[in-house]
Design a protein around this motif. Structure first.
Motif, PDB file in Angstrom:
ATOM      1  N   ILE A   1       0.871  -1.189   0.000  1.00 38.25           N
ATOM      2  CA  ILE A   1       0.000   0.000   0.000  1.00 38.25           C
ATOM      3  C   ILE A   1       0.898   1.225   0.000  1.00 38.25           C
ATOM      4  O   ILE A   1       1.549   1.544   1.004  1.00 38.25           O
ATOM      5  CB  ILE A   1      -0.925   0.022   1.233  1.00 38.25           C
ATOM      6  CG1 ILE A   1      -1.740  -1.271   1.328  1.00 38.25           C
ATOM      7  CG2 ILE A   1      -1.834   1.246   1.180  1.00 38.25           C
ATOM      8  CD1 ILE A   1      -2.599  -1.361   2.593  1.00 38.25           C
ATOM      9  N   GLY A   2       0.973   1.902  -1.140  1.00 33.00           N
ATOM     10  CA  GLY A   2       1.788   3.115  -1.246  1.00 33.00           C
ATOM     11  C   GLY A   2       2.875   2.968  -2.288  1.00 33.00           C
ATOM     12  O   GLY A   2       3.731   2.090  -2.185  1.00 33.00           O
ATOM     13  N   GLY A   3       2.814   3.833  -3.304  1.00 30.57           N
ATOM     14  CA  GLY A   3       3.776   3.765  -4.405  1.00 30.57           C
ATOM     15  C   GLY A   3       4.766   4.908  -4.373  1.00 30.57           C
ATOM     16  O   GLY A   3       5.120   5.458  -5.423  1.00 30.57           O
ATOM     17  N   GLY A   4       5.224   5.259  -3.173  1.00 33.72           N
ATOM     18  CA  GLY A   4       6.348   6.196  -3.069  1.00 33.72           C
ATOM     19  C   GLY A   4       7.646   5.426  -3.233  1.00 33.72           C
ATOM     20  O   GLY A   4       7.644   4.242  -3.573  1.00 33.72           O
ATOM     21  N   VAL A   5       8.757   6.105  -2.973  1.00 28.30           N
ATOM     22  CA  VAL A   5      10.049   5.451  -3.192  1.00 28.30           C
ATOM     23  C   VAL A   5      10.167   4.175  -2.357  1.00 28.30           C
ATOM     24  O   VAL A   5      10.713   3.165  -2.825  1.00 28.30           O
ATOM     25  CB  VAL A   5      11.213   6.432  -2.919  1.00 28.30           C
ATOM     26  CG1 VAL A   5      11.331   6.780  -1.439  1.00 28.30           C
ATOM     27  CG2 VAL A   5      12.524   5.881  -3.438  1.00 28.30           C
TER      28      VAL A   5
ATOM     29  N   GLY B   1       5.059   7.663  -6.990  1.00 28.63           N
ATOM     30  CA  GLY B   1       6.212   8.568  -6.979  1.00 28.63           C
ATOM     31  C   GLY B   1       5.862  10.038  -7.012  1.00 28.63           C
ATOM     32  O   GLY B   1       6.747  10.873  -7.193  1.00 28.63           O
ATOM     33  N   HIS B   2       4.571  10.377  -6.838  1.00 28.36           N
ATOM     34  CA  HIS B   2       4.185  11.786  -6.997  1.00 28.36           C
ATOM     35  C   HIS B   2       3.758  12.457  -5.693  1.00 28.36           C
ATOM     36  O   HIS B   2       3.168  13.536  -5.735  1.00 28.36           O
ATOM     37  CB  HIS B   2       3.101  11.932  -8.065  1.00 28.36           C
ATOM     38  CG  HIS B   2       3.702  12.041  -9.431  1.00 28.36           C
ATOM     39  ND1 HIS B   2       4.393  10.990 -10.010  1.00 28.36           N
ATOM     40  CD2 HIS B   2       3.761  13.068 -10.310  1.00 28.36           C
ATOM     41  CE1 HIS B   2       4.834  11.369 -11.194  1.00 28.36           C
ATOM     42  NE2 HIS B   2       4.477  12.626 -11.399  1.00 28.36           N
ATOM     43  N   ALA B   3       4.045  11.848  -4.555  1.00 26.79           N
ATOM     44  CA  ALA B   3       3.749  12.542  -3.285  1.00 26.79           C
ATOM     45  C   ALA B   3       5.080  13.025  -2.688  1.00 26.79           C
ATOM     46  O   ALA B   3       5.814  13.761  -3.346  1.00 26.79           O
ATOM     47  CB  ALA B   3       2.955  11.626  -2.364  1.00 26.79           C
ATOM     48  N   ALA B   4       5.433  12.584  -1.489  1.00 29.92           N
ATOM     49  CA  ALA B   4       6.650  13.116  -0.847  1.00 29.92           C
ATOM     50  C   ALA B   4       7.898  12.857  -1.688  1.00 29.92           C
ATOM     51  O   ALA B   4       8.804  13.700  -1.752  1.00 29.92           O
ATOM     52  CB  ALA B   4       6.811  12.497   0.545  1.00 29.92           C
ATOM     53  N   SER B   5       7.952  11.704  -2.364  1.00 31.24           N
ATOM     54  CA  SER B   5       9.152  11.381  -3.160  1.00 31.24           C
ATOM     55  C   SER B   5       9.368  12.397  -4.285  1.00 31.24           C
ATOM     56  O   SER B   5      10.501  12.634  -4.707  1.00 31.24           O
ATOM     57  CB  SER B   5       9.028   9.987  -3.787  1.00 31.24           C
ATOM     58  OG  SER B   5       8.720   9.031  -2.820  1.00 31.24           O
TER      59      SER B   5
ATOM     60  N   ARG C   1      12.935  11.984  -8.655  1.00 29.10           N
ATOM     61  CA  ARG C   1      11.911  11.790  -9.697  1.00 29.10           C
ATOM     62  C   ARG C   1      12.369  10.737 -10.700  1.00 29.10           C
ATOM     63  O   ARG C   1      11.595   9.885 -11.134  1.00 29.10           O
ATOM     64  CB  ARG C   1      11.599  13.124 -10.380  1.00 29.10           C
ATOM     65  CG  ARG C   1      10.966  14.090  -9.387  1.00 29.10           C
ATOM     66  CD  ARG C   1      10.616  15.442  -9.984  1.00 29.10           C
ATOM     67  NE  ARG C   1      10.059  16.291  -8.928  1.00 29.10           N
ATOM     68  CZ  ARG C   1       9.665  17.532  -9.106  1.00 29.10           C
ATOM     69  NH1 ARG C   1       9.768  18.106 -10.303  1.00 29.10           N
ATOM     70  NH2 ARG C   1       9.166  18.234  -8.105  1.00 29.10           N
ATOM     71  N   ARG C   2      13.647  10.798 -11.047  1.00 29.27           N
ATOM     72  CA  ARG C   2      14.179   9.752 -11.948  1.00 29.27           C
ATOM     73  C   ARG C   2      14.203   8.409 -11.238  1.00 29.27           C
ATOM     74  O   ARG C   2      13.961   7.372 -11.844  1.00 29.27           O
ATOM     75  CB  ARG C   2      15.584  10.110 -12.396  1.00 29.27           C
ATOM     76  CG  ARG C   2      15.608  11.273 -13.349  1.00 29.27           C
ATOM     77  CD  ARG C   2      16.954  11.348 -14.017  1.00 29.27           C
ATOM     78  NE  ARG C   2      17.091  12.587 -14.739  1.00 29.27           N
ATOM     79  CZ  ARG C   2      18.179  12.971 -15.368  1.00 29.27           C
ATOM     80  NH1 ARG C   2      19.248  12.203 -15.361  1.00 29.27           N
ATOM     81  NH2 ARG C   2      18.223  14.108 -15.995  1.00 29.27           N
ATOM     82  N   LEU C   3      14.525   8.446  -9.951  1.00 32.66           N
ATOM     83  CA  LEU C   3      14.611   7.212  -9.173  1.00 32.66           C
ATOM     84  C   LEU C   3      13.256   6.493  -9.133  1.00 32.66           C
ATOM     85  O   LEU C   3      13.178   5.281  -9.392  1.00 32.66           O
ATOM     86  CB  LEU C   3      15.083   7.551  -7.749  1.00 32.66           C
ATOM     87  CG  LEU C   3      15.057   6.433  -6.725  1.00 32.66           C
ATOM     88  CD1 LEU C   3      15.957   5.277  -7.131  1.00 32.66           C
ATOM     89  CD2 LEU C   3      15.481   6.952  -5.348  1.00 32.66           C
ATOM     90  N   THR C   4      12.186   7.210  -8.826  1.00 32.64           N
ATOM     91  CA  THR C   4      10.884   6.534  -8.719  1.00 32.64           C
ATOM     92  C   THR C   4      10.389   6.083 -10.097  1.00 32.64           C
ATOM     93  O   THR C   4       9.756   5.030 -10.210  1.00 32.64           O
ATOM     94  CB  THR C   4       9.824   7.423  -8.033  1.00 32.64           C
ATOM     95  OG1 THR C   4       9.804   8.686  -8.680  1.00 32.64           O
ATOM     96  CG2 THR C   4      10.126   7.597  -6.559  1.00 32.64           C
ATOM     97  N   ALA C   5      10.712   6.857 -11.138  1.00 30.36           N
ATOM     98  CA  ALA C   5      10.324   6.417 -12.492  1.00 30.36           C
ATOM     99  C   ALA C   5      11.063   5.125 -12.845  1.00 30.36           C
ATOM    100  O   ALA C   5      10.481   4.180 -13.404  1.00 30.36           O
ATOM    101  CB  ALA C   5      10.629   7.515 -13.510  1.00 30.36           C
ATOM    102  N   ALA C   6      12.342   5.070 -12.486  1.00 35.25           N
ATOM    103  CA  ALA C   6      13.131   3.862 -12.782  1.00 35.25           C
ATOM    104  C   ALA C   6      12.630   2.676 -11.966  1.00 35.25           C
ATOM    105  O   ALA C   6      12.551   1.542 -12.472  1.00 35.25           O
ATOM    106  CB  ALA C   6      14.609   4.121 -12.488  1.00 35.25           C
TER     107      ALA C   6
END
Ligand code: GLY
Length: 388
Positions: free
Chosen positions: A14-18, A43-47, A162-167
């Motif tokens: 539950i949660g798609g942050g880093v 990847g679009h909240a705190a990360s 941002r690159r990290l979570t996209a990767a």
């Protein structure tokens, strides 16, 4: 691993942050069938707001030795994490820079405080070099002539979150995992006292053998967690600025940390991030004039050249804070329920080690001594349960 319900996935995160994405990717790489839920876009909240400083040494605080140990372990894991992620995601550059960090002092009081910071780090056996102002300015000519003293921390680096979570999203899906954007987890589902899935916002049940809570500042919105397995998580606001230099790269190479605790993170391509406030204001994400003023004033006093930069973005994010401000990682007393949350100022840094420790727990390994310091059970003084 045995799956008692063939309809159930092995793991729902539950949660798609880093943190959630890193846990999901590691779990997939260990052969588990994983789905990561995100209430909006992964990847679009705190990360997305984070600057990406990887600074366990620069940010070492007396009394937080276990956190320092966890941060150092994660920093040590970063180069291989980045190499594997670069290859697994097919992303040529995920924005990792081994740039080092300078802690700077502007006046006598700051210099005395920095001297104490140096002694603390030497007591911990950490690599830190004391620099006279002239040497610091030789290494970073953009530092102000009024600089009094600096510490060089050669092992603290930075990454572009941002690159990290996209990767991580790309690597997770390439490894066979799934990401479900726009999917709110409203409650933990339990059967016979063990986690058996997640009740979604639309009322459907997503069956799972194990559930990992990685919902950042929004963990408290998940109903149905039995009290002994709960951790209150509060939002800790951070306001931050993103800028670029129209003249291109070159103003700064190192991360620079100011006496106020704010910092400048160079991306190496002429972009800079100046952060961040730390505020207890609930779920408020407004960006205030006062924050912009203070961040620019503090940075500008030590790096006057930032006044030539163009402001691209002002944003505010919500770090997740637990009652003792330390992360909560691993199994709970409720079989099948795990935590990976509460990383406050350190989510980007702690992603690799958290993913490793949570995956160990998912695979039924007993927690290491390091992991035990961050167990959820510390809030309830109960013996550590098994996740399997
Ligand atoms: N890691 C720095 C911050 O959260 O502002």
């Amino acid at each position: 691993m045995h799956n008692s319900n063939p309809q159930a996935v092995d793991v729902v995160v539950i949660g798609g942050g880093v943190i959630g994405l890193a846990v999901g990717w590691y779990a997939c790489r260990h052969g588990l069938d994983v789905i990561v839920l995100d209430r909006h876009q992964p990847g679009h909240a705190a990360s997305y707001v984070a600057a990406g400083m990887l600074g366990p040494i620069a940010e070492a605080t007396p009394g937080e030795e276990p956190l320092l140990e966890l941060g150092l372990a994660s920093a040590l894991a970063y180069p291989s994490f980045v190499a594997q992620l670069t290859s697994a995601s097919g992303t040529p550059d995920i924005g990792y820079r081994e740039c080092g960090t300078l802690l700077v002092a502007r006046d006598r009081d700051d210099a005395e405080a920095l001297q104490r910071e140096l002694e603390l780090r030497h007591r911990f056996g950490l690599r830190v070099e004391r620099l006279l102002a002239s040497e610091a300015r030789r290494r970073e000519p953009a530092l102000a002539p009024t600089l009094r003293l600096a510490l060089d921390v050669p092992d603290d680096h930075a990454i572009d979150p941002r690159r990290l979570t996209a990767a991580l999203t790309a690597a997770l899906t390439t490894a066979g995992g799934r990401v479900a954007p726009g999917t709110r987890a409203s409650a933990l589902a339990l059967r016979d006292g063990r986690a058996c899935g997640v009740q979604l916002g639309d009322g459907t049940l997503l069956a799972a053998e194990r559930v990992v809570i990685a919902a950042g500042a929004w963990c408290d919105e998940i109903d149905g967690i039995p009290p002994p397995a709960r951790v209150p998580v509060r939002p800790v606001k951070g306001q931050i600025l993103r800028l670029h230099d129209p003249a291109g790269p070159g103003l700064l190479d190192h991360v620079v940390r100011m006496p106020s605790g704010s910092y400048i993170v160079p991306r190496g391509d002429g972009r800079y991030v100046i952060g961040a406030t730390t505020e207890e204001r609930g779920f408020d994400t407004s960006f205030t004039a006062g924050a912009a003023f203070e961040l620019l004033r503090d940075a500008g006093e030590l790096v006057p050249g930032i006044s030539e930069l163009v402001i691209d973005e002002l944003s505010a994010g919500l770090r997740p804070g637990t009652p003792d401000n330390l992360p909560v990682i691993g199994a709970t007393e409720v079989p099948g329920l795990l935590w990976a949350a509460g990383h406050r100022r350190n989510g980007i840094l702690l992603a690799p080690i958290t993913a490793q420790l949570v995956t160990d727990a998912l695979l039924g390994k007993p927690p290491s001594e390091l992991a035990q310091a961050f167990a959820q059970t510390r809030f309830h003084r109960a013996p550590l349960g098994s996740a399997t």
